[in-house]
Motif scaffolding. Structure first.
Motif, PDB file in Angstrom:
ATOM      1  N   ASP A   1       0.850  -1.194   0.000  1.00  0.00           N
ATOM      2  CA  ASP A   1       0.000   0.000   0.000  1.00  0.00           C
ATOM      3  C   ASP A   1       0.883   1.241   0.000  1.00  0.00           C
ATOM      4  OD1 ASP A   1      -2.376   1.378  -0.116  1.00  0.00           O
ATOM      5  OD2 ASP A   1      -3.134   0.661   1.807  1.00  0.00           O
TER       6      ASP A   1
ATOM      7  N   GLY B   1      -3.020  -2.844  -2.369  1.00  0.00           N
ATOM      8  CA  GLY B   1      -4.051  -3.255  -1.410  1.00  0.00           C
ATOM      9  C   GLY B   1      -5.266  -2.350  -1.397  1.00  0.00           C
ATOM     10  N   ASN B   2      -5.094  -1.099  -1.760  1.00  0.00           N
ATOM     11  CA  ASN B   2      -6.207  -0.154  -1.700  1.00  0.00           C
ATOM     12  C   ASN B   2      -6.286   0.816  -2.884  1.00  0.00           C
ATOM     13  OD1 ASN B   2      -7.692  -0.589   0.921  1.00  0.00           O
ATOM     14  ND2 ASN B   2      -5.626  -0.327   1.749  1.00  0.00           N
TER      15      ASN B   2
ATOM     16  N   LYS C   1      -8.969   0.773  -5.806  1.00  0.00           N
ATOM     17  CA  LYS C   1     -10.388   0.559  -5.467  1.00  0.00           C
ATOM     18  C   LYS C   1     -11.216   1.791  -5.855  1.00  0.00           C
ATOM     19  CE  LYS C   1      -9.325  -2.766  -1.810  1.00  0.00           C
ATOM     20  NZ  LYS C   1      -9.145  -2.969  -0.351  1.00  0.00           N
TER      21      LYS C   1
ATOM     22  N   HIS D   1      -6.359  -4.619  -8.573  1.00  0.00           N
ATOM     23  CA  HIS D   1      -7.394  -4.981  -7.584  1.00  0.00           C
ATOM     24  C   HIS D   1      -8.111  -3.725  -7.112  1.00  0.00           C
ATOM     25  CE1 HIS D   1      -8.973  -7.121  -3.993  1.00  0.00           C
ATOM     26  NE2 HIS D   1      -8.609  -6.076  -3.290  1.00  0.00           N
TER      27      HIS D   1
ATOM     28  N   TRP E   1     -16.858  -3.984  -6.564  1.00  0.00           N
ATOM     29  CA  TRP E   1     -16.900  -4.537  -5.206  1.00  0.00           C
ATOM     30  C   TRP E   1     -17.924  -3.739  -4.411  1.00  0.00           C
ATOM     31  CZ3 TRP E   1     -12.594  -3.613  -1.023  1.00  0.00           C
ATOM     32  CH2 TRP E   1     -12.740  -4.546   0.023  1.00  0.00           C
TER      33      TRP E   1
ATOM     34  N   SER F   1     -17.729  -2.996  -1.339  1.00  0.00           N
ATOM     35  CA  SER F   1     -17.093  -2.274  -0.236  1.00  0.00           C
ATOM     36  C   SER F   1     -16.173  -1.184  -0.770  1.00  0.00           C
ATOM     37  CB  SER F   1     -16.309  -3.277   0.603  1.00  0.00           C
ATOM     38  OG  SER F   1     -15.775  -2.671   1.739  1.00  0.00           O
ATOM     39  N   GLN F   2     -15.784  -0.264   0.109  1.00  0.00           N
ATOM     40  CA  GLN F   2     -14.919   0.857  -0.289  1.00  0.00           C
ATOM     41  C   GLN F   2     -15.448   1.557  -1.544  1.00  0.00           C
ATOM     42  OE1 GLN F   2     -11.102  -1.516   0.640  1.00  0.00           O
ATOM     43  NE2 GLN F   2     -10.424   0.597   1.013  1.00  0.00           N
TER      44      GLN F   2
ATOM     45  N   ASN G   1     -15.284  -8.641  -7.170  1.00  0.00           N
ATOM     46  CA  ASN G   1     -14.772  -9.100  -5.885  1.00  0.00           C
ATOM     47  C   ASN G   1     -15.935  -9.371  -4.925  1.00  0.00           C
ATOM     48  OD1 ASN G   1     -12.445  -9.540  -4.197  1.00  0.00           O
ATOM     49  ND2 ASN G   1     -12.835  -7.607  -3.149  1.00  0.00           N
ATOM     50  N   GLU G   2     -15.942 -10.551  -4.316  1.00  0.00           N
ATOM     51  CA  GLU G   2     -16.838 -10.845  -3.188  1.00  0.00           C
ATOM     52  C   GLU G   2     -18.323 -10.644  -3.497  1.00  0.00           C
ATOM     53  OE1 GLU G   2     -15.333  -8.603   0.169  1.00  0.00           O
ATOM     54  OE2 GLU G   2     -13.339  -9.468  -0.031  1.00  0.00           O
TER      55      GLU G   2
ATOM     56  N   GLN H   1      -9.021 -15.771  -2.165  1.00  0.00           N
ATOM     57  CA  GLN H   1      -8.271 -14.823  -1.332  1.00  0.00           C
ATOM     58  C   GLN H   1      -7.406 -15.562  -0.311  1.00  0.00           C
ATOM     59  OE1 GLN H   1     -10.950 -11.897   0.347  1.00  0.00           O
ATOM     60  NE2 GLN H   1     -11.653 -11.202  -1.676  1.00  0.00           N
TER      61      GLN H   1
ATOM     62  N   HIS I   1      -7.824 -15.926   3.181  1.00  0.00           N
ATOM     63  CA  HIS I   1      -7.624 -15.378   4.526  1.00  0.00           C
ATOM     64  C   HIS I   1      -7.968 -16.501   5.503  1.00  0.00           C
ATOM     65  CE1 HIS I   1      -6.815 -11.428   3.009  1.00  0.00           C
ATOM     66  NE2 HIS I   1      -7.938 -11.428   2.318  1.00  0.00           N
TER      67      HIS I   1
ATOM     68  N   GLU J   1      -4.743 -13.460  -1.760  1.00  0.00           N
ATOM     69  CA  GLU J   1      -4.596 -12.594  -0.576  1.00  0.00           C
ATOM     70  C   GLU J   1      -4.219 -13.430   0.646  1.00  0.00           C
ATOM     71  OE1 GLU J   1      -8.105 -10.114  -0.001  1.00  0.00           O
ATOM     72  OE2 GLU J   1      -8.330  -9.765  -2.155  1.00  0.00           O
TER      73      GLU J   1
ATOM     74  N   TRP K   1      -1.060 -11.325   1.624  1.00  0.00           N
ATOM     75  CA  TRP K   1      -1.726 -10.015   1.769  1.00  0.00           C
ATOM     76  C   TRP K   1      -0.889  -9.114   2.664  1.00  0.00           C
ATOM     77  CZ3 TRP K   1      -4.349  -8.263  -1.899  1.00  0.00           C
ATOM     78  CH2 TRP K   1      -5.190  -7.161  -1.772  1.00  0.00           C
TER      79      TRP K   1
ATOM     80  N   TRP L   1      -3.578  -6.366   7.843  1.00  0.00           N
ATOM     81  CA  TRP L   1      -4.899  -5.816   8.167  1.00  0.00           C
ATOM     82  C   TRP L   1      -5.565  -6.557   9.327  1.00  0.00           C
ATOM     83  CZ3 TRP L   1      -9.716  -8.515   7.163  1.00  0.00           C
ATOM     84  CH2 TRP L   1      -9.526  -9.838   6.739  1.00  0.00           C
TER      85      TRP L   1
END
Ligand code: G3I
Length: 320
Positions: free
Chosen positions: A20, A45-46, A49, A82, A86, A88-89, A130-131, A206, A208, A238, A278, A286
């Protein structure tokens, strides 16, 4: 010698890490990240987005993404880009906007087209969607699903393919590492995109994961094959393996063998192209900010010292 060298010797395209922008001022951090013996690939990572790239409608900001693109180019590293669509964000103009179907389709196409065009030729892969799934395999409620329906997925893939025909286009999600309702639904997404005549090249799990709950290399491997049998490639995108902290010696040993199991599974399937962790150091993970009392999930500790997990991944790839 290193994780990427061994991954390539095992026939993979890369071993990589997320990063990031804020971390790149940390000189020892960036030095290790730029060492292609360990890292042949990076993922922002961000900074790619929606909330980072299109804060206001049709006003695009690429500076942070560009910094990571040039870091990768300067180091000779591949880039996984990435992520385009998505839930989110998202900036509030879209998450709380009240758009009709046609308008949201055009907003989504415009976002995808602008980002993929801006970074055309730079991205080995894009996480296009994503997701999109719940744990039971149903579609997740999101502004895209609620307004457009499941067709938002093939529409996003088609727009990405038109903007950069050579980028590998992925569906990316968590809890796709073992067989079950969610993995089955992700396989159905692949088939659905294909049935629309749109291009999809890969599934990203991913990963996690939780120490002790990873499962065997052979169960991970047969799950990878359930995706690659559809004609797409696969990547762990990730990876981190968390635990309650501080970790005991036996937990550290379990974590090392869990990392080895994931690596072995990827190694054993030709169409598993690589593994991305990740971020690589606990300093920038994170996990502790989201799961209170958990962490130590990565192969380097917060002082950049390699753990048993590092050696386990290295050995699982086999000799260089
Ligand atoms: O940039 C702001 C900063 O200005 C502000 O002062 C600070 C205070 O909280 O927040 C900063 O933003 C944070 C951002 O990371 C950058 O560090 C956000 O709060 C924080 O929520 C955000 O977390 C990211 C998370 O996605 C959000 O969902 C993580 O860094 C990122 O690693 C994580 O990545 C996701 C993948 O994209 C998708 N899969 C799951 C994975 C883990 O959640």
């Amino acid at each position: 010698d290193g994780l990427n060298i061994r991954a390539k010797a095992a026939g993979k395209l890369y071993f990589g890490s997320a990063t990031d922008n804020g971390e790149l001022n940390d000189v020892p951090y960036t030095k290790t990240l730029s060492n292609t013996s360990d890292f042949g690939q990076i993922t922002p990572g961000n900074s790619m987005k929606w909330d980072a790239t299109e804060k206001s409608r049709n006003v695009f900001s690429y500076a942070n993404g560009d910094s990571i693109v040039s870091l990768a180019a300067g180091n000779g590293q591949l880039l996984r880009c990435h992520t385009l669509v998505w839930h989110s964000q998202l900036p509030s103009w879209i998450s709380s906007g009240d758009f009709d179907n046609a308008t949201l389709v055009s907003i989504m196409r415009n976002h995808v087209t602008n980002l993929v065009t801006h970074w055309k030729g730079k991205c080995y892969a894009w996480d296009v969607v994503n997701e999109a799934l719940n744990e039971d395999g149903t579609y997740r409620t999101s502004v895209f699903y609620n307004t457009i329906g499941p067709a938002f997925i093939p529409i996003a893939f088609a727009a990405a393919a038109a903007a950069d025909p050579s980028a590998k286009l992925y569906y990316n999600d968590y809890n796709l590492e073992s067989a079950g309702a969610k993995s089955k639904a992700a396989a159905n997404i692949v088939k659905q995109v294909q049935s629309y005549g749109a291009k999809i090249d890969g599934v990203g799990a991913q990963a996690h994961l939780i120490v002790g709950s990873v499962g065997s290399a052979s169960s991970l491997q047969s799950n990878i094959q359930s995706f690659t049998s559809l004609g797409v490639e696969f990547a762990y995108t990730e990876l981190d393996i968390r635990s309650t902290t501080p970790m005991s010696d036996s937990t550290k040993a379990q974590q090392a063998s869990d990392y080895a199991a994931v690596t072995t599974a990827c190694k054993n399937v030709a169409k598993c192209v690589g593994i991305t962790i990740w971020d690589y150091t606990d300093k920038y993970s994170w996990i502790p900010s989201v799961f209170a009392g958990q962490g130590e999930a990565l192969p380097w500790d917060l002082n950049f010292v390699k753990k048993a997990a590092y050696t386990a991944i290295l050995n699982a790839w086999g000799t260089a």
